[in-house]
Design a protein around this motif. Sequence first.
Motif, short mmCIF file in Angstrom:
data_model
loop_
_atom_site.label_atom_id
_atom_site.label_comp_id
_atom_site.label_asym_id
_atom_site.label_seq_id
_atom_site.Cartn_x
_atom_site.Cartn_y
_atom_site.Cartn_z
N ARG A 74 6.86 -7.55 8.14
CA ARG A 74 7.26 -6.17 8.43
C ARG A 74 6.88 -5.24 7.29
O ARG A 74 6.47 -4.11 7.51
N LEU A 75 7.04 -5.72 6.06
CA LEU A 75 6.64 -4.91 4.92
C LEU A 75 5.15 -4.60 4.96
O LEU A 75 4.72 -3.48 4.67
N ALA A 76 4.35 -5.58 5.33
CA ALA A 76 2.90 -5.39 5.39
C ALA A 76 2.52 -4.25 6.33
O ALA A 76 1.57 -3.50 6.07
N THR A 77 3.28 -4.09 7.41
CA THR A 77 2.94 -3.04 8.38
C THR A 77 3.28 -1.64 7.88
O THR A 77 2.87 -0.65 8.50
N GLN A 78 4.00 -1.54 6.77
CA GLN A 78 4.32 -0.23 6.21
C GLN A 78 3.17 0.33 5.38
O GLN A 78 3.18 1.51 5.00
N SER A 79 2.19 -0.49 5.09
CA SER A 79 1.09 -0.06 4.22
C SER A 79 0.39 1.20 4.71
O SER A 79 0.20 2.15 3.94
N PRO A 80 -0.04 1.29 6.00
CA PRO A 80 -0.71 2.52 6.44
C PRO A 80 0.18 3.75 6.32
O PRO A 80 -0.31 4.84 6.01
N GLY A 93 0.70 9.34 0.89
CA GLY A 93 0.28 9.51 -0.50
C GLY A 93 1.16 8.82 -1.50
O GLY A 93 1.20 9.20 -2.67
N THR A 94 1.88 7.79 -1.06
CA THR A 94 2.78 7.05 -1.95
C THR A 94 2.03 5.92 -2.64
O THR A 94 1.46 5.05 -1.99
N ALA A 95 2.02 5.96 -3.96
CA ALA A 95 1.43 4.86 -4.72
C ALA A 95 2.34 3.64 -4.59
O ALA A 95 3.56 3.76 -4.67
N TYR A 96 1.77 2.47 -4.37
CA TYR A 96 2.59 1.26 -4.27
C TYR A 96 1.81 0.06 -4.77
O TYR A 96 0.58 0.06 -4.81
N TYR A 97 2.55 -0.95 -5.16
CA TYR A 97 1.98 -2.18 -5.70
C TYR A 97 1.64 -3.13 -4.55
O TYR A 97 2.51 -3.49 -3.75
N ARG A 98 0.40 -3.53 -4.48
CA ARG A 98 -0.03 -4.41 -3.40
C ARG A 98 0.25 -5.87 -3.81
O ARG A 98 -0.62 -6.61 -4.26
N ALA A 99 1.50 -6.24 -3.63
CA ALA A 99 1.97 -7.56 -4.06
C ALA A 99 1.14 -8.65 -3.38
O ALA A 99 0.92 -8.62 -2.16
N PRO A 100 0.65 -9.64 -4.13
CA PRO A 100 -0.20 -10.68 -3.55
C PRO A 100 0.52 -11.56 -2.54
O PRO A 100 -0.13 -12.22 -1.73
N GLU A 101 1.85 -11.57 -2.57
CA GLU A 101 2.58 -12.41 -1.62
C GLU A 101 2.79 -11.74 -0.27
O GLU A 101 3.44 -12.31 0.62
N VAL A 102 2.24 -10.54 -0.07
CA VAL A 102 2.39 -9.79 1.18
C VAL A 102 1.03 -9.62 1.83
O VAL A 102 0.07 -9.21 1.16
N PRO A 103 0.87 -9.93 3.13
CA PRO A 103 -0.42 -9.78 3.81
C PRO A 103 -0.67 -8.33 4.22
O PRO A 103 -0.64 -7.98 5.40
N TRP A 104 -0.95 -7.48 3.26
CA TRP A 104 -1.06 -6.04 3.51
C TRP A 104 -2.14 -5.71 4.53
O TRP A 104 -3.17 -6.38 4.60
N GLU A 105 -1.91 -4.63 5.24
CA GLU A 105 -2.93 -4.11 6.15
C GLU A 105 -3.86 -3.18 5.39
O GLU A 105 -3.45 -2.55 4.42
#
Length: 530
Positions: free
Chosen positions: A506-512, A518-530
């Motif tokens: 669910r966290l990964a889907t918040q990426s877009p 325009g929010t800077a965020y850390y792309r944690a390696p344990e999350v399958p980011w979109e």
Amino acid sequence: MRATRRTLAALLVLAAAVSCTAAHGDDAEPPHASAVLTPYERLLPAPVSARASGGAGYAFGPGTVIRTGPGPGEEVRRVGELLAEQLRGPSGLPLPVVDGEEGSGDGDGIRLRLDARARELGAEGYRLRTTPSGVTLTAHAPAGLFRGGQTLRQLLPVRGAGEVPGGDVTDTPRFAYRGAMVDIARHHFPVDQVKRYVDQLAQYKINTLHVHLTDDQGWRIAVDSWPRLAAYGGASEVGGGPGGHWTKDEYRDLVAYAARRYVDVVPEIDMPGHVNAALASYAELNCDGKAPERYTGIKVGFSSLCVGEERTYEFIDDVLGELAALTPGRYLHIGGDEAHSTPAADYAAFMDRAQAVVAKHGKTVVAWHQLANARPAPGAVVQYWGTDKTAAAEKAAVATAARSGHPVILSPADRAYLDMKYDKATKPGLAWAGYVPVQRSYSWNPGTHLPDVPESAVLGVEAPLWTETIATRADWELMAFPRLLGIAELGWSPSASLAWPAYRLRLATQSPRLTAQGTAYYRAPEVPWE
């Protein structure tokens, strides 16, 4: 919310794909979480109950109207106007707001309805139903309509028009207090940056902003009766920068801005330690009558108000009285941590008097958990910031306070402190409580975290952001996001929904959405980011 078979299947599919990619070093991308989760399964924080209907959804487009009738009252109209404002930017749609007879509540569109009979929803709960004719948000109180509106935002496309999928959500919070703290004392930040944070917090159903206004390095709020506090004590910060302070009008503006988003502001004046900015501003606050130099380092525990002098308590009365008059919320935070230069007996005597001043001005005390070792006033709230390694006796003191009826806010530094580095490669931040990767920040249960503190004694959770090493918006957001979203879920969602494998998707889907805002965020390696 129990996972459906579809959700479990989705988790297995994605987990297998990620595992395969890791094991074989394959260059192929694993499937995105949005490809295997329905929109209702992506919601964050996880609702109490959410299900897709399987039927047609609502076409959100140029003809959409936000309807606040019948008889909504001014506050519901304001909720509708704010929701329209939040949706217009991403969608580009006009989204007129109509109420009264014009917006009878029965037409197509987004409908906001108060239901006096829906007491089970409480002050912040809501129901959301989507059919081909529109989206209906129902709540017992206006705050619930606002929270439901934030859920609707996640069901809509990140950009442009589109379809709200057919389905139903019923939702209420687990804890009454869901907070974030920002320290503007170590580094000064303007009100506009804090307003931006309020919007980011409210979007994920956080309802409290705790502002750390004073510390050794700077005094950030104007006080009419002691003007040098801000004028002189505010003109410094960590590293020797120019500092700054908020006027009373700026503070009022922030409080009003937050209130419109159903976020309460809790101001903190730290005492009896963390007071060098005040001591530097007024010699009479020092036991020897000599003002120290302003301080721009990051050490703690070296300063103390003069506990034996009556002038000290006149100062506290003046400062807290002016701040209470500016703050409609129920809480005033008086710090109380790391008072290493104040003997224990003096500390207890000081906190007795400081708490009495808070009560005099009609507010409820919040203090860091060191208050539990003194004499917490009736109803005082204790905020715990210890770690897994904190001494058992210190935790036991908090448990004793909880058994005596003192609510507890949980901010464990090795889980919830947003200024802790993610790992050794993180540039801003500190690591005295250890590294706090995204999974660790999420993987704890507030209801069972402290021994002998039952869930019934937990008022809620709070994620503090201390700014010794944080001087820019980019660093602020990098450290807060995405960990803040996990703390928001721990505060809102039922305990049965708290599972890292489902949350990371669910966290990964918040990426877009974060990117679009325009929010800077850390792309944690344990999350399958979109």
